[in-house]
Scaffold this active site. Structure first.
Site, PDB file in Angstrom:
ATOM      1  N   SER A  64       0.923  -0.976   0.203  1.00 60.50           N
ATOM      2  CA  SER A  64       0.004  -0.082  -0.099  1.00 60.50           C
ATOM      3  C   SER A  64       0.725   1.177   0.013  1.00 60.50           C
ATOM      4  CB  SER A  64      -0.955   0.096   1.101  1.00 60.50           C
ATOM      5  OG  SER A  64      -2.108   0.729   1.067  1.00 60.50           O
ATOM      6  N   HIS A  69      -7.358  -5.093  -1.641  1.00 60.72           N
ATOM      7  CA  HIS A  69      -6.302  -4.554  -1.191  1.00 60.72           C
ATOM      8  C   HIS A  69      -5.583  -5.650  -0.073  1.00 60.72           C
ATOM      9  CE1 HIS A  69      -3.918  -0.859  -0.650  1.00 60.72           C
ATOM     10  NE2 HIS A  69      -3.724  -1.030   0.635  1.00 60.72           N
TER      11      HIS A  69
END
Length: 726
Positions: A566, A684
């Site tokens: 991320s 994610h």
């Protein structure tokens, strides 16, 4: 709420499922370059891979499929892969359960339990803290969805403990609908489904009213209320009354909120008051609103007041954590009868440690404090008088903080060498007692040394670095070493036990964690020092940590692997483009690499308050200076890199990984691989089934072992006794 956490081995992606059938190519498919140019503040920027931003373009899918095929061919033939698979499967399938997210209301204690071979955590009623045989399952998402791809985002108990609202999402989308369950019968209440409460952009939250007849909740635009481009923004607060159609829910708050508002809701123990903490995107600015018995909302604090959190006490007051003129935090007492900041008084002034959370009980305040990575739990009475520290593990992380009775707490505590466990803290005798909610260790790490040191960054800033190594490890520059970091969004990387780290250490490796600027390790000034136009400091901090590891002979560049996800994936992109000579292997998970185009994505709009915007000349200059895809240079010998992405990712669009891989493959002068592991069914990393986590880690570890010249040695493993039956 939206959790901005550093990616760890617990937050991973599903195995490759893109159409990669047939014979794999001998080398990855080169991406077509198309002439596109954009001018920002007089600077012309070429973007030849902009066409790859379209996920629906057949050419993009064809290129992605070709990349996946090449990646599979490369990874599947690596030596030692199957022994690694066996060991990783053994470790991640360890049957001793872990427990998280405990919450108690009305005498009912709930928690999330993860116990392999279950693919997802289940919501349970904790019958006894000392006897796990008395627990019972309340919501099992693998029964709700037998594919194993649905997960529980969060849950919220009613004040009487008789009902629980549960947000669940599927396939890593984080798009959660809320259902309501009866705690006694463990059955979903009919016709109680509230859609689009949680999301990957603004998160989601919910707070029950006093009688348990309804709740305030966060609501995203539905149907055709807004055009498609606006359906993941403009979050507002509505009220739902049980037994009524959700279409008749009433508006409560939010029409005047920013486009990128993110709201957390929390009610007092009696349900008479509700706080709405409204974030302006991800940068750390908050408004605070209070709903009281009169049925109206009052604004308590604005951005300039720097109130970052609020908790209700049992003494007719709320306790606010403020960073105004106090970078590390001070605690204010606000009488609910007169909820204006001019009536608030300072109870706990700013100290040496950074206050991250405040938990009021009947006669004291518990202060969760950050110490540059590790944390501690300090106590004061309601006037601010010091009462000492809760006796937690050294170099550990403290969390949970569930109130029990008048002044007792449930606390979760763990370290790099001991798995997290829940403890009962008795205020009367200052004693911490481990409960039965404790996971056993699949690897004994008692022979691991935890070294806390500091690296000196480019501007002289001291950066905390934690190094794990087996006792007696020789500092001869030959140890394969793994370094990770994050550095952003006010998130700190705290100590935590990882069985895969234990496996790495078993194989003679060294493991290191860098606590970089941009996080919350040393307060708001530390965060500001690594955000907006100061973001380059994060990358300088990380490089300083990498240099320390090589300069002090822990390792050498060709034996140094780095990993991040991320915002940590962005860190990896910056690290490998700014200092490619420093690293032997890079694992970059779900990262951001095109800093000039990210704000055009839904969640990228929320990131603007953390990263900056190309619309601002100075911020554009800073973004362009480090944007990884723009810093790739032709003819550079880049290290081996494995990029991962998920097609359903609501936080980082997978086009970032596609563009970065295309650019690097075209530019590198090294024979080392640049691989893309693109996943068609995940997001994610949240809600990843256990089997999928195992598959990704097999790929990651076999890749790193190979690129660093390591051979997995099964006989290096150290067995421990099997966990007791649950």
């Amino acid at each position: 709420m939206k959790s901005r956490i550093a990616m760890t081995t617990a937050a991973l992606l599903l195995p490759l499922v893109s159409g990669a059938a047939g014979k794999a190519p001998a080398k990855p498919a080169a991406a077509e370059k198309q002439p596109v140019e954009t001018t920002y503040h007089g600077t012309a920027v070429a973007d030849p891979y902009q066409w790859m931003e379209s996920a629906t373009d057949p050419k993009v899918q064809q290129w992605t499929d070709s990349q996946n095929a090449y990646t599979r061919t490369y990874l599947d033939k690596l030596p030692g892969r199957e022994p690694l698979r066996q060991r990783i499967t053994e470790l991640l399938s360890w049957k001793s359960p872990s427990y998280g997210g405990l919450d108690e209301r009305g005498g009912t204690l709930l928690g999330l339990k993860f116990q392999p071979p279950k693919q997802q955590p289940t919501l349970i009623v904790v019958g006894s803290l000392d006897d796990t045989s008395k627990e019972r399952v309340l919501v099992d998402p693998t029964v709700v969805d037998t594919s194993g791809k649905t997960t529980i985002d969060w849950f919220q108990l009613s004040h009487d403990g008789k009902k629980v609202a549960v947000s669940m999402s599927k396939g890593g989308t984080e798009s959660g609908d809320v259902s309501v369950w009866d705690v006694a019968s463990a059955k979903a209440m009919p016709n109680e489904l509230v859609p689009r409460v949680n999301g990957g952009t603004a998160g989601g939250s919910l707070a029950w009213n006093a009688k348990g007849t309804g709740f305030f909740y966060t609501r995203y635009p539905r149907g055709e209320e807004r055009p498609p481009v606006d359906r993941e923004v403009y979050q507002q607060v509505y009220f739902h009354t049980l037994g009524t159609p959700t279409e008749k829910d009433t508006y409560a708050l939010g029409k005047d909120f920013p486009r990128i508002a993110m709201t957390d809701l929390e009610s007092s123990d009696d349900g008479q008051y509700t706080f709405a903490r409204v974030a302006n995107g991800d940068g750390g600015e908050f408004d605070l609103y209070l709903h009281g018995p009169k049925g109206t909302w009052t604004q308590v604090a604005k951005y300039a007041d720097k109130v970052v959190s609020a908790r209700f006490g049992s003494d007719g007051a709320a306790y606010l954590l403020s960073r105004k003129d106090a970078s590390k935090g001070k605690v204010l007492r606000l009488p609910l009868a007169t909820p204006t900041l001019d009536k608030a008084t300072v109870v706990v002034p700013e100290g040496k440690a950074t206050v991250q959370a405040v938990v009021p009980t009947k006669s004291r305040l518990y202060l969760l404090e950050q110490l540059g990575g590790p944390s501690q739990l300090r106590m004061v009475d309601l006037t601010g008088k010091e009462l000492g520290l809760v006796p937690t593990l050294p170099v550990s992380a403290v969390g949970g903080l569930v109130r029990q009775g008048a002044d007792d707490l449930l606390v979760v505590n763990g370290s790099f060498t001991q798995p997290a466990a829940w403890f009962r803290y008795s205020a009367a005798d200052n004693k911490l007692t481990k409960t039965a909610l404790a996971r056993t260790a699949p690897i004994d790490m008692s022979d691991v040394e935890v070294v806390r040191t500091e690296a000196t960054s480019k501007d002289g800033t001291k950066v905390p670095l934690t190094i794990l190594k087996k006792k007696g490890t020789k500092l001869n520059g030959n140890n394969p070493t793994w370094l990770t970091g994050y550095g952003g969004f006010n998130v700190s990387i705290n100590p935590g036990y990882s069985a895969l780290t234990g496996m790495w250490l078993e194989q003679g490796g060294v493991f290191a964690v860098a606590n970089l600027r941009g996080g919350s390790e040393f307060g708001e000034e530390w965060h500001k020092g690594g955000s907006l136009t100061n973001k380059q400091n994060v990358f300088d901090d990380f490089y300083a940590c990498a240099k320390l590891l090589t300069d002090q002979k822990y390792t050498q560049p060709k034996k140094l692997a780095i990993q991040g996800g991320s915002n940590g994936g962005l860190l990896m992109g910056a690290a490998l483009t700014q200092h490619p000579e420093q690293y032997g292997a890079v694992v970059a998970r779900v990262g951001i690499y095109d800093m000039l185009r990210t704000e055009l994505t839904p969640n990228g709009q929320f990131n603007v308050t953390e990263y900056g915007s190309v619309k601002d000349p100075e911020q554009f200059k800073a973004l362009y200076a480090y944007s990884p895809v723009h810093r790739v240079k032709d003819g550079t010998k880049y290290p081996s890199v494995l990029f991962t992405s998920g097609a359903n990712d609501p936080r980082v669009d997978p086009f970032h990984s596609r563009k970065m891989v295309a650019r690097m493959q075209a530019a590198t002068a090294s024979p080392k691989p640049i691989l893309l592991r693109a996943n068609a069914e995940t997001g994610h990393g949240m809600g990843t089934p256990l089997s999928a986590r195992i598959e990704e880690e097999v790929d990651v570890y076999s890749f790193v072992f190979n690129e660093l010249g390591m051979t997995y040695k099964p006989n290096a493993t150290k067995k421990v006794s099997a966990p007791a039956p649950q």
